[in-house]
Write a protein that holds these residues in place. Structure first.
Motif, PDB file in Angstrom:
ATOM      1  N   ALA A   1     -53.963 -20.897  17.645  1.00  0.00           N
ATOM      2  CA  ALA A   1     -54.198 -22.152  16.948  1.00  0.00           C
ATOM      3  C   ALA A   1     -55.667 -22.311  16.561  1.00  0.00           C
ATOM      4  CB  ALA A   1     -53.748 -23.327  17.814  1.00  0.00           C
ATOM      5  N   LYS A   2     -56.579 -21.643  17.291  1.00  0.00           N
ATOM      6  CA  LYS A   2     -57.999 -21.676  16.959  1.00  0.00           C
ATOM      7  C   LYS A   2     -58.430 -20.434  16.187  1.00  0.00           C
ATOM      8  CE  LYS A   2     -61.025 -23.286  19.760  1.00  0.00           C
ATOM      9  NZ  LYS A   2     -61.948 -23.511  20.897  1.00  0.00           N
ATOM     10  N   GLY A   3     -57.470 -19.580  15.813  1.00  0.00           N
ATOM     11  CA  GLY A   3     -57.806 -18.369  15.076  1.00  0.00           C
ATOM     12  C   GLY A   3     -58.430 -17.293  15.926  1.00  0.00           C
ATOM     13  N   LEU A   4     -58.151 -17.298  17.239  1.00  0.00           N
ATOM     14  CA  LEU A   4     -58.749 -16.331  18.157  1.00  0.00           C
ATOM     15  C   LEU A   4     -57.758 -15.228  18.498  1.00  0.00           C
ATOM     16  CD1 LEU A   4     -60.430 -18.835  20.665  1.00  0.00           C
ATOM     17  CD2 LEU A   4     -61.461 -17.739  18.666  1.00  0.00           C
ATOM     18  N   ASP A   5     -58.286 -14.058  18.797  1.00  0.00           N
ATOM     19  CA  ASP A   5     -57.480 -12.903  19.188  1.00  0.00           C
ATOM     20  C   ASP A   5     -57.520 -12.788  20.714  1.00  0.00           C
ATOM     21  OD1 ASP A   5     -55.959 -10.653  19.062  1.00  0.00           O
ATOM     22  OD2 ASP A   5     -57.607  -9.296  18.541  1.00  0.00           O
ATOM     23  N   LEU A   6     -56.352 -12.821  21.349  1.00  0.00           N
ATOM     24  CA  LEU A   6     -56.254 -12.718  22.811  1.00  0.00           C
ATOM     25  C   LEU A   6     -55.563 -11.404  23.158  1.00  0.00           C
ATOM     26  CD1 LEU A   6     -56.521 -13.827  25.656  1.00  0.00           C
ATOM     27  CD2 LEU A   6     -54.462 -15.185  25.284  1.00  0.00           C
ATOM     28  N   ARG A   7     -56.289 -10.498  23.822  1.00  0.00           N
ATOM     29  CA  ARG A   7     -55.755  -9.164  24.113  1.00  0.00           C
ATOM     30  C   ARG A   7     -55.831  -8.848  25.603  1.00  0.00           C
ATOM     31  NH1 ARG A   7     -58.038  -5.149  19.312  1.00  0.00           N
ATOM     32  NH2 ARG A   7     -57.301  -6.401  17.543  1.00  0.00           N
ATOM     33  N   VAL A   8     -54.943  -7.933  26.021  1.00  0.00           N
ATOM     34  CA  VAL A   8     -54.919  -7.469  27.402  1.00  0.00           C
ATOM     35  C   VAL A   8     -55.048  -5.953  27.391  1.00  0.00           C
ATOM     36  CG1 VAL A   8     -53.608  -7.332  29.545  1.00  0.00           C
ATOM     37  CG2 VAL A   8     -53.477  -9.396  28.128  1.00  0.00           C
ATOM     38  N   ALA A   9     -56.038  -5.439  28.123  1.00  0.00           N
ATOM     39  CA  ALA A   9     -56.210  -3.991  28.232  1.00  0.00           C
ATOM     40  C   ALA A   9     -55.202  -3.443  29.243  1.00  0.00           C
ATOM     41  CB  ALA A   9     -57.631  -3.664  28.666  1.00  0.00           C
ATOM     42  N   PRO A  10     -54.472  -2.369  28.902  1.00  0.00           N
ATOM     43  CA  PRO A  10     -53.487  -1.810  29.852  1.00  0.00           C
ATOM     44  C   PRO A  10     -54.151  -1.390  31.161  1.00  0.00           C
ATOM     45  CG  PRO A  10     -53.220  -0.870  27.644  1.00  0.00           C
ATOM     46  CD  PRO A  10     -54.505  -1.629  27.623  1.00  0.00           C
ATOM     47  N   THR A  11     -53.432  -1.566  32.252  1.00  0.00           N
ATOM     48  CA  THR A  11     -53.959  -1.186  33.562  1.00  0.00           C
ATOM     49  C   THR A  11     -52.824  -0.811  34.498  1.00  0.00           C
ATOM     50  OG1 THR A  11     -55.272  -1.924  35.449  1.00  0.00           O
ATOM     51  CG2 THR A  11     -53.940  -3.586  34.349  1.00  0.00           C
ATOM     52  N   ARG A  12     -53.098   0.146  35.409  1.00  0.00           N
ATOM     53  CA  ARG A  12     -52.159   0.522  36.463  1.00  0.00           C
ATOM     54  C   ARG A  12     -52.620   0.009  37.824  1.00  0.00           C
ATOM     55  NH1 ARG A  12     -51.943   5.418  33.316  1.00  0.00           N
ATOM     56  NH2 ARG A  12     -49.795   5.959  32.727  1.00  0.00           N
TER      57      ARG A  12
END
Length: 597
Positions: free
Chosen positions: A321-332
């Protein structure tokens, strides 16, 4: 609702005196919000009403606030004691009621003929009421006087337009006003009880110091007070979440049905206001539970990937809604911690990053650091100056920016809760930040070997939002068991907009009757975890499965989001959604159940 524990008249009198003192101490914030709201309203309606009416109304607003300023000066000179509390409270109520009447008058004498401007007028008036809710609800008479006189004339004036659409809008505004009144009433009751309990505890401490011979009896009384406080907080959490839960579902259903582009901004404004209210309420209850010592962590080995993805999925819509990119880096990686409390830490950090980031995005990730795992939340936000990097963990502190604190929303409790939860879990929190460049918050937790990944399988983490078939719910029969009729009706309104049918009841017996009338088996069940008379939603799901003879998929919803409640649901193998339920999360969880079935 759980009955309030009895308090002494002296404790209640001091609690009421604190509430009145809080009103006078924050009069400048009240005046600023009133004058700013009046200026915005006049700007919005500049070409839509007679200038003489607008000038006269604005002069009355200024005069009322000037009178309240003089009243505050008199209060400071008089320094009134407990005996004068009610009298000074009545003085303030007169000013608050007058202010509400003036806002109600504006909706009558300045009601514009243009429908877009009508929508702006509605947004302004509801914004003034919701924006000042945390101030006006401090003292109940002033809260009722302002809210009722500000909103009732507006609702009546919209209804007098006479057409069906304005009738619907007036009805929705009436429902929202009722929920605002109910929430303010409950919030004031919780504040009064907390203050009274605080003074009773202080009296107990004084008594312990003065009468050493009664030390054992006083200690028992203090322990009983702490137990009562924990029970009170648990009951208040459930009872206050119920109206917010139902209101959120009603507003979501309204948003899906409001196809007219003219009314969508109004519904979106109500949704934003409700979202801010839910977030502030959640933070207040979290802080209260921590202060009461009502949270008992249960550390265990937990994989990080599912936790990070749940947080990202829950906040991705807010970021977009604010035009932001939310990402998660893969992890084990896996850690040793309490899953529910650690997820709350990460969620607060991500929500804080979204609040103070205007461009760019947020990244979640984890990396091994010796015997620990560092979980990072990195943003491209406004950043924090070095001298302020320790203060941000103080209660009610907000980083000063070029925008006002009110524009960012929140109460300044999110990071304070992060620090307290980290101490409770024996984790360490670090922050590195550069003003204008962004921030990195890092949480250190003990490393745990992730046995599930030892065979070299791929990590479950992903960088995008999950998806389920959009039509999975359409045509389904949903069984809803909740002892709150309003919650059942709200579920029916929302699932109906998704094309599903609903059979609801307050217990399994009522639900079976409703299913019989539907003349088909339900596709899945949504049950409240805590039902009336101490009944369990988990037991209700089990009985329903036994009665129907099928392995019915199920979801649990609950206002009790304690670690114990989460563990009960996890042991039963049923997904638990905390109230107030986010409609998107409810849709995703229900769709996932139907796809797996």
């Amino acid at each position: 609702m759980t009955a309030a524990p009895p308090f002494t008249p002296a404790a209640l009198a001091r609690a009421y005196a604190d509430q009145v003192a809080e009103l006078y101490a924050n009069w400048h914030r009240t005046s600023l919000s009133m004058l700013l709201g009046a200026a915005i309203l006049c700007l919005v309606l500049w070409d839509e009403t007679t200038p003489i009416w607008m000038a006269g109304w604005l002069a009355l607003i200024v005069a009322n606030q000037a009178w309240r300023g003089l009243l505050v000066r008199a209060w400071k000179r008089a320094r009134p004691g407990l005996h004068a509390t009610l009298r000074w409270g009545r003085y303030w109520t007169i000013g608050s009621t007058t202010g509400g009447a003036l806002w109600g008058l504006a909706s009558i004498v300045m009601f514009p003929p243009s429908q877009p401007h009508q929508a702006l007028l509605i947004v302004c008036l509801f914004g003034v009421v919701l924006g000042g809710l945390n101030l006006t609800a401090v003292y109940r008479p002033a809260f009722y006087g302002f809210t009722l006189l500000a909103l009732t004339p507006l609702i009546v004036r919209v209804a007098l337009e006479g057409d069906r659409v304005h009738g619907y809008i007036a009805f929705v505004m009436g429902v929202v006003m009722v929920f605002i009144l109910a929430f303010g009433h409950q919030l004031n009751a919780l504040l009064t009880r907390s203050l009274a309990m605080r003074y009773e505890n202080l009296d107990l401490i004084d008594e312990l110091k003065a009468k050493s011979r009664a030390a054992r009896e006083a200690q028992a009384a203090a322990e009983g007070a702490n137990r009562s406080k924990s029970q009170l907080l648990a009951a208040a959490s459930h009872d206050l979440r119920q109206p917010l839960h139902a209101l959120g579902l009603y507003v979501a259903a309204l948003a899906m049905r409001a196809t007219d582009a003219e009314w969508r901004p109004l519904v979106a404004s109500i949704q934003r206001g409700l979202g801010a209210l839910e977030g502030q309420f959640e933070q207040l209850l979290d802080l209260s539970r921590l202060e009461a010592g009502a949270l008992a962590p249960a550390p265990a080995r937990m994989a990080l990937a599912p936790v990070l993805m749940r947080v990202a999925d829950g906040l991705r819509a807010q970021a977009q809604a604010k035009g932001l990119d939310l990402r998660v880096a893969p992890t084990r990686l896996a850690i040793h911690s309490d899953a529910a409390l650690f997820e709350r830490i990460v969620r607060n950090l991500v929500a804080n990053a979204i609040r103070y980031t205007e461009r760019g995005g947020i990244v979640l990730g984890a990396r091994r650091r010796g015997a620990s795992v560092a979980t990072d939340v990195v943003d491209t936000g406004v950043g924090i100056a070095t001298p302020l990097q320790e203060r941000i963990f103080d209660e009610f502190y907000q980083v000063p920016t070029s925008r006002s604190s009110a524009a960012h929303g929140g109460l300044g409790l999110g990071l304070a809760i992060v620090r307290r939860l980290a101490v409770l879990l024996d984790h360490r929190v670090e922050v590195r930040s550069l003003p204008g460049r962004g921030s990195r918050f890092r949480v250190y937790a003990p490393y745990a070997r992730a046995a599930a990944y030892a065979r070299g399988g791929p990590p479950p983490a992903r960088t995008g939002g999950g998806a389920t078939p959009a039509g999975a719910i359409r045509g389904a029969l949903v069984a809803v068991v909740d002892d709150d009729p309003c919650a059942v009706d709200a579920m029916r309104a929302l699932f109906t907009t998704w094309g599903a049918d609903v059979a609801g009841g307050s217990d399994v017996g009522d639900l079976l009757v409703a299913i019989g009338r539907a003349d088909r088996y339900p596709d899945f069940v949504v049950a409240d975890l805590r039902l009336a008379h101490g009944a369990s939603g988990i037991a209700a799901v089990g009985r329903l499965r036994d009665e129907l003879g099928i392995a019915l998929p199920a979801l649990l919803v609950s206002g009790d989001t304690s670690p114990a409640a989460l563990r009960d649901a996890r042991h039963a193998g049923i997904v638990l959604l905390g109230k107030p339920v986010v409609p998107a999360a409810l849709h995703a969880a229900a769709s996932s159940l139907l796809v797996r079935a």
